[in-house]
Structures are given as structure tokens and as C-alpha cells.
Scaffold this motif. Structure first.
Motif, short mmCIF file in Angstrom:
data_model
loop_
_atom_site.label_atom_id
_atom_site.label_comp_id
_atom_site.label_asym_id
_atom_site.label_seq_id
_atom_site.Cartn_x
_atom_site.Cartn_y
_atom_site.Cartn_z
N VAL A 1 -12.49 -3.80 -4.74
CA VAL A 1 -11.69 -2.85 -5.53
C VAL A 1 -11.85 -3.14 -7.02
O VAL A 1 -12.06 -2.22 -7.83
CB VAL A 1 -10.21 -2.93 -5.12
CG1 VAL A 1 -9.34 -2.18 -6.12
CG2 VAL A 1 -10.01 -2.37 -3.72
N CYS B 1 -4.29 2.07 0.84
CA CYS B 1 -4.85 2.29 -0.49
C CYS B 1 -3.81 2.83 -1.48
O CYS B 1 -4.14 3.05 -2.65
CB CYS B 1 -6.03 3.25 -0.42
SG CYS B 1 -5.61 4.87 0.22
N THR C 1 -4.19 -4.60 -4.32
CA THR C 1 -3.60 -4.13 -3.06
C THR C 1 -2.21 -4.72 -2.82
O THR C 1 -1.56 -4.36 -1.84
CB THR C 1 -4.50 -4.48 -1.86
OG1 THR C 1 -4.55 -5.90 -1.69
CG2 THR C 1 -5.91 -3.95 -2.07
N VAL D 1 -11.50 4.21 -1.99
CA VAL D 1 -11.93 3.44 -3.16
C VAL D 1 -13.37 3.79 -3.52
O VAL D 1 -13.72 3.95 -4.70
CB VAL D 1 -11.78 1.93 -2.91
CG1 VAL D 1 -12.48 1.12 -4.00
CG2 VAL D 1 -10.31 1.55 -2.85
N SER E 1 -2.45 9.50 -1.49
CA SER E 1 -2.60 8.30 -0.69
C SER E 1 -1.30 7.97 0.04
O SER E 1 -0.22 8.10 -0.51
CB SER E 1 -2.98 7.11 -1.58
OG SER E 1 -4.15 7.39 -2.32
N ALA F 1 -8.78 3.07 3.36
CA ALA F 1 -8.63 2.55 2.00
C ALA F 1 -9.99 2.33 1.35
O ALA F 1 -10.21 2.72 0.20
CB ALA F 1 -7.84 1.24 2.04
#
Length: 246
Positions: free
Chosen positions: A144, A181, A156, A226, A177, A222
């Protein structure tokens, strides 16, 4: 003095809820607590109602069913923003986020718009996690951080404090979302808006009662999101300062 609302979503957390509410109230006696229950089959909502009847400053928001962590927090945020709270806190009901660190996070909110209780900043750690799960979390956060160019060690992480004015801006336009995520989404929005993000080290302790809601499907969603965000991100957008606090 800032008013504080601590939001804790619940789904089948009857064994954990009374303890986490007691610890929150002991750590920050002036804070209000909002339990957002997604119609838990195990009766968590009834326990939440009992706590609200017995304790000043404890409130309950009942929802019709399980719609995901993000949806629960969005409902809690709206509830708190509509009632004029200055600081809104995210905390898990399972005890993995230590309420005893809340005072440190709230102090950091004196100079930051978003404060994250971080497992992976210097001084942070996890306890009672299998090695595989710890490695997965570290790698996910590294991905991420690099993919989205986020100056955040634990994007996260779900133990957070938001300043109300910043949160209103972050939520503007809607948030799609709902799962794992969700935290990354709000972190990215905060950075893109130029808000200051601080990380405070915590010890994350794995739950001892109840069942984790994490699954392979949630993680896959997630990582996909991303990747999509990273592909569409333009270089140099939304710089933000990152602060470390002890």
C-alpha cells in the motif's frame, strides 16, 4: 476542551463488548461511546442497550444487518458529526486496540488531522499473532505504501482519531469502500487533501474471544482496490506531513 466520540462497530461481540466499553471509559472518562451493532445474532445489541441504560455517555446505533466495517463506521461518523463532536475515534470491539493508548492518540490530535494507532511505526508491535499473519500484514502495508506513495507505516490500521472538520472533507463525495480497504481509502483521501497524519505506536493484541471477520475474499478486494487506485493516481498529488509520536 474537545468532545470525543469513540465508535466501536459490533457483530457477534457479546463476550468482548462490556470489557472494551469499561476500558474506554477508564482510559478517557469524559469520552462518549457509540456502539454500532449490525443486528448481531448473538445478542450483542441487547448487551449494548443494557450498557447504554446503565452508563451515562454510552449510546447504541442499531442497523438492520451486516453490511461491512466501513458502512458501520460511516454510520457512526454521521451520527457523531451531526451531534457536533470534535474528535471521532475508531476502535475495534474485540480488544485488539488498547484503549489505554487513547490518551496518547488524543494528544497527537492536538497537531494532526488524522492519528493512527500504528503497529508498524517504531515502538509498535503485535502480540499473539501467528507469524504468517504478521508477515501478511507487513507485506500488505508495504505494498500500500509503495503503490500509493503514502507516507504512512500502517495505512490499514483501524485504531484512529479524526478531527471532525477533516473528516467532513474526507467523506465528501461519498466513500464506496466497505471492507478491509476502508482504512486505506480514508488514509489516501486524508493525504490527498493535504491533512497532517500522525502515527502513535501501539501494541496490537489478537482477540481472545469471538471470531475474526477477516477472510481471503476481504483481503483480495482490498488489494484489487489499491491496485486500481495506484493505476489511476497522478504523480505529485496530495502531499502531507507524517508525524511520529510516543
Amino acid at each position: 476542551m474537545s468532545t470525543v466520540l469513540v465508535i466501536t462497530p459490533t457483530y457477534n461481540e457479546r463476550d468482548n463488548l462490556p470489557g472494551i466499553v469499561a476500558r474506554i471509559r477508564a482510559a478517557v472518562p469524559t469520552a462518549c461511546v457509540l456502539v454500532v451493532d449490525d443486528n448481531s445474532p448473538d445478542g450483542t445489541g441487547l448487551i449494548a442497550d443494557r450498557l447504554a441504560a446503565e452508563l451515562d455517555g454510552v449510546h447504541v446505533l442499531h442497523r438492520e444487518g451486516k453490511q461491512g466495517l466501513g458502512a458501520a463506521y460511516l454510520a457512526g461518523f454521521r451520527w457523531g458529526l451531526d451531534r457536533g463532536f470534535d474528535l471521532l475515534v475508531e476502535i475495534d470491539a474485540d480488544g485488539s486496540h488498547p484503549p489505554e493508548r487513547l490518551p496518547a492518540l488524543l494528544r497527537a490530535a492536538g497537531h494532526a488531522d488524522l492519528v493512527i494507532g500504528s503497529r508498524w511505526t517504531p515502538g509498535g508491535r503485535v502480540a499473539n499473532w501467528p507469524r504468517r499473519r504478521e508477515l501478511l500484514s507487513r507485506l500488505a502495508n508495504r505494498y500500500v505504501r509503495q503503490a500509493l506513495r503514502l507516507p504512512v507505516a500502517d495505512a490499514t490500521g483501524g485504531f484512529r482519531v479524526y478531527r471532525a472538520a477533516a473528516l467532513e472533507t474526507i467523506l465528501r463525495g461519498g466513500v464506496e469502500s466497505r471492507g478491509y480497504c476502508f482504512q486505506v481509502d480514508l488514509t489516501l483521501r486524508a493525504v490527498r487533501h493535504g491533512f497532517t497524519v500522525a502515527e502513535v505506536p501501539i501494541t496490537f493484541v489478537d482477540r481472545t474471544a469471538g471470531t475474526s471477520k477477516m477472510s481471503a475474499g476481504v483481503l483480495a478486494e482490498a488489494l484489487w482496490r489499491v491496485t486500481v487506485w495506484a493505476a489511476g493516481q497522478r504523480a505529485g498529488r496530495g502531499a502531507s506531513a507524517l508525524v511520529f509520536d510516543r
